[in-house]
Design a protein around this motif. Structure first.
Motif, PDB file in Angstrom:
ATOM      1  N   PHE A  32     -28.156  62.061  38.546  1.00 21.75           N
ATOM      2  CA  PHE A  32     -29.229  61.529  37.699  1.00 21.75           C
ATOM      3  C   PHE A  32     -28.833  60.164  37.180  1.00 21.75           C
ATOM      4  CE2 PHE A  32     -26.352  63.884  34.922  1.00 21.75           C
ATOM      5  CZ  PHE A  32     -26.133  62.988  33.893  1.00 21.75           C
ATOM      6  N   PHE A  33     -29.819  59.399  36.759  1.00 25.93           N
ATOM      7  CA  PHE A  33     -29.577  58.117  36.089  1.00 25.93           C
ATOM      8  C   PHE A  33     -30.328  58.003  34.770  1.00 25.93           C
ATOM      9  CE2 PHE A  33     -28.825  57.032  40.597  1.00 25.93           C
ATOM     10  CZ  PHE A  33     -27.506  56.627  40.485  1.00 25.93           C
ATOM     11  N   CYS A  34     -31.602  58.299  34.793  1.00 22.08           N
ATOM     12  CA  CYS A  34     -32.375  58.035  33.576  1.00 22.08           C
ATOM     13  C   CYS A  34     -32.207  59.132  32.537  1.00 22.08           C
ATOM     14  CB  CYS A  34     -33.857  57.838  33.904  1.00 22.08           C
ATOM     15  SG  CYS A  34     -34.724  59.314  34.477  1.00 22.08           S
ATOM     16  N   TYR A  35     -31.841  60.308  32.964  1.00 21.84           N
ATOM     17  CA  TYR A  35     -31.677  61.427  32.038  1.00 21.84           C
ATOM     18  C   TYR A  35     -30.492  61.195  31.108  1.00 21.84           C
ATOM     19  CZ  TYR A  35     -30.120  66.041  30.490  1.00 21.84           C
ATOM     20  OH  TYR A  35     -29.690  67.100  29.736  1.00 21.84           O
ATOM     21  N   ALA A  43     -37.887  60.698  33.241  1.00 24.16           N
ATOM     22  CA  ALA A  43     -38.108  61.165  34.617  1.00 24.16           C
ATOM     23  C   ALA A  43     -38.557  60.039  35.536  1.00 24.16           C
ATOM     24  CB  ALA A  43     -39.110  62.317  34.652  1.00 24.16           C
ATOM     25  N   ASN A  44     -38.034  58.849  35.325  1.00 22.58           N
ATOM     26  CA  ASN A  44     -38.506  57.733  36.126  1.00 22.58           C
ATOM     27  C   ASN A  44     -37.582  57.353  37.280  1.00 22.58           C
ATOM     28  OD1 ASN A  44     -36.439  56.226  34.902  1.00 22.58           O
ATOM     29  ND2 ASN A  44     -37.811  55.461  33.317  1.00 22.58           N
ATOM     30  N   CYS A  45     -36.290  57.705  37.203  1.00 25.10           N
ATOM     31  CA  CYS A  45     -35.414  57.252  38.280  1.00 25.10           C
ATOM     32  C   CYS A  45     -35.618  58.097  39.535  1.00 25.10           C
ATOM     33  CB  CYS A  45     -33.953  57.269  37.844  1.00 25.10           C
ATOM     34  SG  CYS A  45     -33.206  58.901  37.802  1.00 25.10           S
ATOM     35  N   ARG A  46     -36.015  59.349  39.341  1.00 25.39           N
ATOM     36  CA  ARG A  46     -36.302  60.304  40.418  1.00 25.39           C
ATOM     37  C   ARG A  46     -35.053  60.710  41.203  1.00 25.39           C
ATOM     38  NH1 ARG A  46     -40.567  61.801  38.208  1.00 25.39           N
ATOM     39  NH2 ARG A  46     -41.382  62.825  40.060  1.00 25.39           N
ATOM     40  N   MET A  47     -33.881  60.450  40.622  1.00 27.02           N
ATOM     41  CA  MET A  47     -32.656  60.790  41.336  1.00 27.02           C
ATOM     42  C   MET A  47     -32.413  62.283  41.342  1.00 27.02           C
ATOM     43  SD  MET A  47     -30.351  59.326  43.053  1.00 27.02           S
ATOM     44  CE  MET A  47     -29.426  60.474  44.062  1.00 27.02           C
ATOM     45  N   CYS A  48     -32.943  62.977  40.341  1.00 25.32           N
ATOM     46  CA  CYS A  48     -32.584  64.385  40.162  1.00 25.32           C
ATOM     47  C   CYS A  48     -33.547  65.324  40.875  1.00 25.32           C
ATOM     48  CB  CYS A  48     -32.541  64.706  38.675  1.00 25.32           C
ATOM     49  SG  CYS A  48     -34.169  64.605  37.903  1.00 25.32           S
ATOM     50  N   PRO A  60     -38.417  66.791  39.665  1.00 22.73           N
ATOM     51  CA  PRO A  60     -37.305  66.222  38.895  1.00 22.73           C
ATOM     52  C   PRO A  60     -36.692  67.271  37.974  1.00 22.73           C
ATOM     53  CG  PRO A  60     -39.401  65.497  37.984  1.00 22.73           C
ATOM     54  CD  PRO A  60     -39.720  66.298  39.211  1.00 22.73           C
ATOM     55  N   CYS A  62     -34.706  66.957  35.582  1.00 19.90           N
ATOM     56  CA  CYS A  62     -34.568  66.587  34.176  1.00 19.90           C
ATOM     57  C   CYS A  62     -35.824  66.892  33.382  1.00 19.90           C
ATOM     58  CB  CYS A  62     -34.231  65.105  34.048  1.00 19.90           C
ATOM     59  SG  CYS A  62     -35.575  64.008  34.553  1.00 19.90           S
TER      60      CYS A  62
HETATM   61  S1  FES Z   1     -32.653  61.894  35.887  1.00 22.40           S
HETATM   62 FE1  FES Z   1     -34.062  60.305  36.323  1.00 22.40          FE
HETATM   63  S2  FES Z   1     -35.804  61.426  37.027  1.00 22.40           S
HETATM   64 FE2  FES Z   1     -34.492  62.986  36.397  1.00 22.40          FE
END
Ligand code: FES
Ligand code: FMN
Ligand code: SF4
Lengths: 782, 163, 427
Positions: A32-35, A43-48, A60, A62
């Motif tokens: 994750f990045f934005c969490y 929930a904007n980076c969408r990495m999770c 997502p 998070c």
């Molecule tokens: S950690 Fe960024 S969307 Fe879930």
């Protein structure tokens, strides 16, 4: 309770838990990045993105709340594809300049890329060019590295309480920045560096100093306020290169303020003393320890021999560890002097006998968050105790209420009902509130006072917190007495917002003239600090303090020190000591020594040395031990710090974490605040965030020039022209830049303490006058 | 900073929203300020932040997010030519080119006399009347070279009247 | 055929936007019936359910079902919002409803507010629509003056306030939660769902949002019954629907026809293609819906389910007709530019991916295409689709991916010959 399965492991969680939280509870890692657990979910980076059974799309982790029976795969093909896809998007516009990036080695983007990415990007278009805004001396920006996770923006909004960074523009032009190139002002700004998952925001003072993996980590304690934030002191060789927060949810959660983060830069100050210094015939020279100690001991002995020990006094900073405080008072009292104190900023000591054994919050910091009603009495924790303030802010965000009584309108970062005393009428304001509480105020009372009174009466056991500015007031004792009645009338509890990292330890260790270690009454009661300046003292021992700027009456302090026959300064920095001392003994500074502090809650915490003392400097406890030994005083035979600690602990005994607030106060003769000058102006002043101690005053990135603040109407009423004004008091005058500030009441002029150039004005709350001035030829500033 | 009239208009807009939702009037306040001053200067954005009691950066975020706000001065008439697909299929490129030639500026630029700014914009929701452009409050639809020339003449004439 | 008979029935009348004209054709009778004959809120909702009215904003969600989600017995205000942000290329119907039939929209909203217990409503109109804004505002004034809005409507204890909120230029504000953010004075960035607007909408309160055309269909349904409306169309696809036919047709315009009308007939109504032209492709529901080949389209009926079967979607009924005079690569490049421009920027795949798609399209269009680009477009598209907070990104992928699949040879020609297969270009 919902039961869910992640990667085959099952767990039962409370409703509302997200997949991310459940996975973390199971020890399953989802990138994750934005969490961030302390921030709202974006929930904007969408990495999770993870694979949820029956969901057509990856979700997502998070932001997705668990549902009973949910089956999640975090590493299935679908999940991996989604995560890799996102990562590739994150990298297409990222410069991949890891070799020159300060985040290297502690960069989630780098780590996740190593772990996940397809090494060959298909992106063959041009990379985005982004401007780097200058957001001040603390945070370096390199915005091509930004991945727009908005953690920094959310931090400002949600934790810092002032929104300074924002995401401007839209789509691929979205960029993080301030409102038209402004420096970030938040006292918590440095935390954004820690939050930034890439190298877009890095520490300016740390820039290019070292690679993160070369650094040695030592658990430390912040010495700059009574919150007692836990830190991770990072060093390379003999140099401290970074101070970061060390998570302790009970104290500082995972934050520290900018003072705690950057004050270490003051260690590099030019006037750092690293060898003993002697003044011989008016000229300073370096000396060996043996010679310097000889001179010090004989100087002390001579003062006692000629004038008696009651002409000798000791002042110590409450940034000192318990062991040092304890030895310091033992040294003074051992020599026969009762004059030992750490309260350099206090003016009124008539309440001494009634004071609690130490200024305690009387509750856990965490519990502050749940207080429904808090009355702050001359307390501005945002400046004095930033992370205690954070707890108050949380209480307000959760529906609590904070009311503040003060001599000026303060710039809180949460809604606060503020009652501001008219010039000089601080005591009267407390008295008026008491009348309202007891129903004697009648209908004519000030409306807001009546509201505050009814709020207090309606609240169940509200909390009153007394701040350090109250203790600085010339009528402090009477104000404390009023607060005592106020607490009685409102059925309130009382706590203190102690000033320094070890104010509690200073009291408990006996560094007050009327109490011995453990709070026992002293047989001979010495003079409090402020009284020493007028008491014809012949000798002084100073430890870690610069009374010229640390004392309420700095100029009087300097005069008294200069007049004395012998002054021994045990110090990290030479500074003003060269004006009055005879011997300067170099002591360990921040991060160079070990010891313990007691924070505002009464929590005893220890710290270790992160780096060696430079050259000949020695930990203060060792210097005190040698002095005591040299004077043949009993009880100084220690070899290890742990032995001092053990003795200290025995002497102070078990201390309670919550202390009874007051003993009943003696009836006090009212002391008038200084009579007003002809134009009726009164000088207000306190030590600003970055001026409170010798180390932080020397931290160049934190330097802020002294300015005068007055209400814009006052500026108009006095017909002040131009950008500079001259302030004069009976002590002297000074020319400073003028800033109009509607928070300053009429009849009042705010001039900060803690600056050499403002010390001449003398004590706060004194009469002053103001006139237009032409700026001085050379800029002022320490 | 803003005229009485503008402030009154902002107050009227403000009344549409709940008492504790001052920020809701932000988009309207920015529009009204821009109508009065031609574009949104830093000073006016900071002023609006003060008016609504919100951080200046939030005003700046909104002002840079929405495409109808100009943060730099523009010409007296902003010609916004729709270049989205339905207009494109009906010759919007030719419209843009024609205006470009007539005015001697490229899209994004302002004529030297400060009268016209030419801009290509995305869909304006008048796709059935393509090609079209917007000037101020008005849509001009089913454009031809002739109607464009007439429009330019009309706008020039209006400006002369003002002078 | 029942043409222009529901939401645009008064379009041809002079001053059709005036209350007097609307009232003269039975306007506000439905509202009277609801309030004065005390039609219960549940009854209204069940009538809407019966009508098989589906949201006209693009997603086609059953309106009655949506209305039934609104919680009962909540404290605080419930809000009703009208989405008049109409911004998707090809879509231009709500503008006409507002210009010609503002009272139909207002009446539909009042009935909806009553059915759902909403106390306050906002019509969010895109900022560029200045003329419609003025018309709707004037209509609101008329409705207030007649006692159709405000306190104690028609003397009952039902009260409802309705205002216009102007947008400021951002397609994304058509997404319902972005619209709420914009109404709150913020950047229009969609919110993650759940929570859904019915529980946490505007100002955190329960909120229902519908498209202009959806609301404008309500008065007729109440006046003439849900069954009547259903029977205009097909099961699960009730009523008539406005199709905005644009692009390469001789009489572009808004045609309100029964659901299930064959595309062929719609095309004829719009005047057919220009002389000598062949139908190349159709985007049946606005640029966010996949392209359909011309030939295939000629066999499709215009309703949600039939278009879905053809691999596309009815969307907002924005039918973009593309003939053989134009190169598909150019068309799609233009569409891709729109999505890059309109991405709000919060989700990584959309922020980065929309620009990537456009840049590749732009290269292709300018003769700098590479063999591997077609696969790249499909790959990048697959990495965006279904991975973002809102559907804008999916909408941006649809035209690219569908056109690569349908017109591969045109793309390949571009790559090999560095120019269009069709060189007429537009016009
Ligand atoms: S950690 Fe960024 S969307 Fe879930
Ligand atoms: C990017 C995007 C843009 C949208 N734009 C609009 C629009 O302009 N008008 C509209 O009514 N719905 C639009 N929608 C759909 C709305 O989110 C929402 O579904 C609709 O307003 C609901 O109304 P309905 O049920 O009556 O269709 C958009 C959706 C997305 C994802
Ligand atoms: S998909 Fe695009 S437009 Fe939608 S929320 Fe994400 S970034 Fe914004």
């Amino acid at each position: 309770m919902p039961h869910i399965e992640i990667d085959g492991q099952s767990i039962e969680v409370v409703p509302g838990t997200t997949i991310m939280e459940a996975a973390q509870a199971l020890g399953i890692y989802i990138p994750f990045f934005c969490y961030h657990p302390k921030l709202s979910v974006a929930a904007n980076c969408r990495m999770c993105l993870v694979d949820v059974e029956k969901a057509p799309k990856p979700l997502p982790a998070c932001a997705t709340p668990v549902a009973d029976g949910m089956k999640v795969a975090t590493a299935s093909r679908k999940a991996k594809m989604a995560q890799q896809g996102v990562l590739e998007f994150l990298l297409i516009n990222h410069p991949l300049d890891c070799p020159v990036c300060d985040q290297g080695g502690e960069c989630p983007l780098q780590d996740i890329t190593m772990g996940f990415a397809n090494p060959h990007s298909q992106y063959a278009e041009e990379k985005r060019v982004v401007q780097d805004p200058n957001i001040g001396p603390l945070i370096a920006t390199e915005m091509t590295r930004c991945i727009q996770c908005t953690r920094c923006v959310r931090f400002g909004q949600e934790i810092g309480g002032i929104m300074e960074l924002g995401a401007t523009g839209r789509g691929e032009h979205m960029a993080i920045g301030t409102y038209v190139a402004k420096a970030v002002q938040s006292e918590l700004s440095g935390n954004m560096i820690d939050l930034c998952p890439v190298g877009a925001l890095t520490s300016k003072p740390f820039r290019f100093k070292a690679r993160s993996w070369e650094l040695k980590h030592t658990p430390g304690l912040c010495p700059h306020c009574s919150t007692g934030c836990n830190t991770d002191v990072q060093s390379l060789g003999r140099e401290v290169l970074r101070v970061l927060p060390r998570a302790n949810q009970a104290v500082n959660e995972e934050w520290i303020c900018d003072k705690g983060r950057y004050a270490y830069t003051g260690l590099q100050a030019e006037d750092r003393v690293t060898r003993p210094l002697l003044r011989v015939d008016g000229v300073w020279r370096e000396a060996s320890w043996a010679e310097a100690l000889d001179v010090a001991l004989s100087g002390l002995e001579q003062v006692i021999a000629r004038h008696g020990a009651e002409r000798l006094a000791g002042l110590i900073s409450a940034q000192s560890g318990n062991e040092e405080l304890f030895l310091f008072q033992a040294l003074l009292r051992g020599m026969g002097s009762p004059h030992v104190d750490h309260r350099l900023r206090q003016q009124d000591f008539r309440a001494d006998a009634a004071m609690p054994v130490y200024p305690a919050l009387n509750m856990a910091l965490e519990d502050l968050e749940r207080e429904p009603l808090i009355l702050l009495c001359h307390a501005f924790p945002r400046q004095q105790q930033p992370l205690t303030n954070h707890r108050l802010r949380k209480s307000v965000l959760q529906g609590g209420k904070v009311i503040a009584i003060d001599s000026l309108r303060q710039d809180f970062n949460y809604p606060v009902t503020q009652l501001v005393a008219e010039a000089g009428a601080d005591l009267a304001l407390y008295a008026a509130l008491c009348s309202h509480l007891s129903g004697h105020a009648g209908k004519t009372g000030v409306e807001s006072l009546a509201d505050v009174a009814s709020d207090l009466l309606a609240a169940d056991n509200p909390l009153i917190l007394i701040g350090s500015a109250l203790l600085h007031h010339p009528q402090a004792a009477a104000m404390i007495a009023q607060i005592e009645s106020l607490a009685g009338l409102a059925g309130a509890r009382v706590g203190w917002l102690a000033q320094d990292a070890n104010s509690a330890g200073a009291w408990l260790s006996g560094c007050v003239p009327h109490r011995l270690p453990g709070g026992h009454r002293a047989q001979t009661i010495g003079l409090p600090a402020d009284a020493l300046w007028d008491a014809d003292m012949r000798g002084f021992i100073l430890l870690g303090t610069e009374p010229g700027v640390d004392a309420m009456r700095g100029v009087a302090a300097l005069a008294a020190l200069q007049k004395a026959e012998f002054v021994l300064s045990i110090a990290q920095f030479a500074g003003e000591a060269k004006q009055y001392a005879d011997v300067i003994l170099p002591m360990a500074a921040f991060a160079e020594g070990a010891g313990s502090f007691i924070n505002n809650e009464g929590r005893l915490q220890t710290f270790r040395a992160a780096v060696k003392t430079p050259e000949e400097a020695r930990p203060a406890w060792k210097i005190l031990r040698v002095l005591g030994d040299g004077l043949n005083l009993p009880g100084f035979q220690f070899n290890e710090l742990s032995e001092v600690t053990a003795t200290w602990q025995r002497e102070i005994g078990e201390y309670a974490l919550d202390v009874p607030p007051f003993r009943t106060f003696p009836v006090l003769e009212p002391v008038p605040v200084s009579p007003h000058a002809d134009d009726g102006l009164r000088r207000l002043g306190d030590w600003p965030l970055f001026r409170g101690d010798p180390l932080v005053r020397r931290a160049i990135p934190l330097t802020q020039p002294a300015v005068v603040k007055m209400h814009p109407d006052q500026v108009r009423a006095l017909a002040l022209q131009g950008d500079f004004v001259e302030i004069s008091t009976s002590g002297g005058k000074v020319c400073l830049p003028l800033v109009a500030d509607a928070g300053i009441p009429m009849g009042t002029v705010w001039v900060p303490m803690g600056y050499a150039e403002t010390a001449i004005l003398g004590a706060a709350y004194a009469a002053c006058s103001v006139s237009t001035a032409t700026p001085p030829a050379t800029a002022t500033g320490t | 900073m803003l005229s009485e009239k503008s402030l009154a208009e902002i107050a009227r807009e403000r009344a549409k929203y709940p008492a504790d939702q001052a920020r809701s009037v932000l988009l309207a306040a920015l529009r009204i300020a821009q109508e009065e001053q031609g574009y949104l200067s830093d000073a006016v954005m900071e002023y609006i932040a003060g008016l609504l009691g919100i951080p200046a950066i939030q005003v700046y975020e909104a002002a840079t997010f929405y495409s109808m706000y100009d943060l730099q001065p523009v010409g007296r008439h902003k010609l916004c030519v729709c270049g989205s697909v339905s207009c494109f299929l009906n010759g919007s490129d030719a419209v843009l080119q024609h205006l470009s030639e007539r005015l001697g500026v490229s899209p994004g630029e302002t004529t030297a006399d400060g009268l016209f700014t030419l801009q290509e914009v995305e869909c304006l929701g008048a796709c059935k009347d393509a090609p079209m452009l917007q000037v101020g409050d008005h849509y001009y639809e089913n454009l031809t070279q002739e109607s464009l020339d007439a429009l330019l003449a009309k706008l020039r004439g209006e400006s002369d009247d003002v002078r | 055929m029942f043409v222009n008979g529901v939401t645009l029935q008064n379009r041809g009348l002079p001053d059709s936007h005036r209350l007097s004209v609307y009232a003269g054709t039975g306007g506000y009778d439905a509202l009277r019936r609801v309030l004065l004959d005390s039609m219960a809120p549940d009854q209204i909702i069940s009538e809407i359910k019966k009508s098989a009215l589906r949201g006209r904003g693009g997603a086609g969600f059953p309106t009655g079902l949506k209305w039934s989600f609104m919680p009962k017995g909540v404290t605080g205000t419930k809000y009703l919002l009208c989405n008049a942000d109409e911004g998707e290329p090809g879509t231009c119907k709500d503008r006409d409803i507002m210009r010609y039939e503002p009272h139909r929209l207002i009446e539909g909203m009042i009935i909806g507010a009553y059915a759902m217990g909403a106390r306050t409503g906002y019509i969010f109109i895109r900022g560029e629509f200045v003329e419609p804004i003025h018309i709707v505002e004037a209509a609101l004034e008329e409705a207030y003056a007649k006692g159709y809005l405000g306190q104690n409507i028609l003397g009952t204890d039902f009260s409802f306030d309705l205002y216009v909120h102007r947008g400021a230029g951002a397609y994304i504000c058509g997404e319902e939660t972005a619209l709420m953010e914009a109404l709150e004075g913020k950047k229009g960035q969609p919110r993650f769902k759940p929570p859904f607007p019915a529980s946490y909408g505007l100002y955190g309160q329960p909120t229902t949002i519908n498209n202009v055309e959806t609301f404008a269909s309500v008065p007729s349904i109440i006046a003439k019954s849900g069954e009547w409306f259903l029977n205009l169309g097909k099961p699960n696809n009730g009523g008539t629907k406005i199709f905005s036919v644009t692009g390469h047709v001789q009489r572009p315009g808004n045609y309100e026809v029964p659901m299930g009308t064959p595309f062929k007939e719609l095309l004829e109504m719009a005047g057919g293609l220009r002389p000598g032209r062949q139908l190349k492709a159709v985007i049946p529901g606005g640029t966010s819906t996949p392209m359909v080949g011309g030939e295939a389209m000629m066999a499709v009926a215009m309703d949600y389910d039939s278009i879905a079967k053809s691999g596309s979607a009815l969307g907002a009924g924005s039918v973009i007709v593309i003939d053989d005079s134009v190169c598909i690569v150019r068309v799609v490049e233009r569409i891709a530019r729109f999505y890059m421009h309109e991405s709000c920027g919060q989700c990584t795949p959309c922020r980065e991916g929309m620009g990537w798609l456009w840049r590749v399209m732009h290269r292709l269009e300018n003769g700098q295409g590479r063999e591997e680009d077609l696969q790249l477009l499909l790959d990048v598209g697959s990495r965006i689709e279904g991975r973002t907070i809102c559907a804008l990104a999916d909408g941006g992928v649809a035209p690219v991916v569908s056109s690569v699949r349908l017109f591969r040879e045109e793309y390949e020609y571009h790559i090999r010959h560095k120019r269009c297969l069709v060189d007429g270009g537009a016009v």
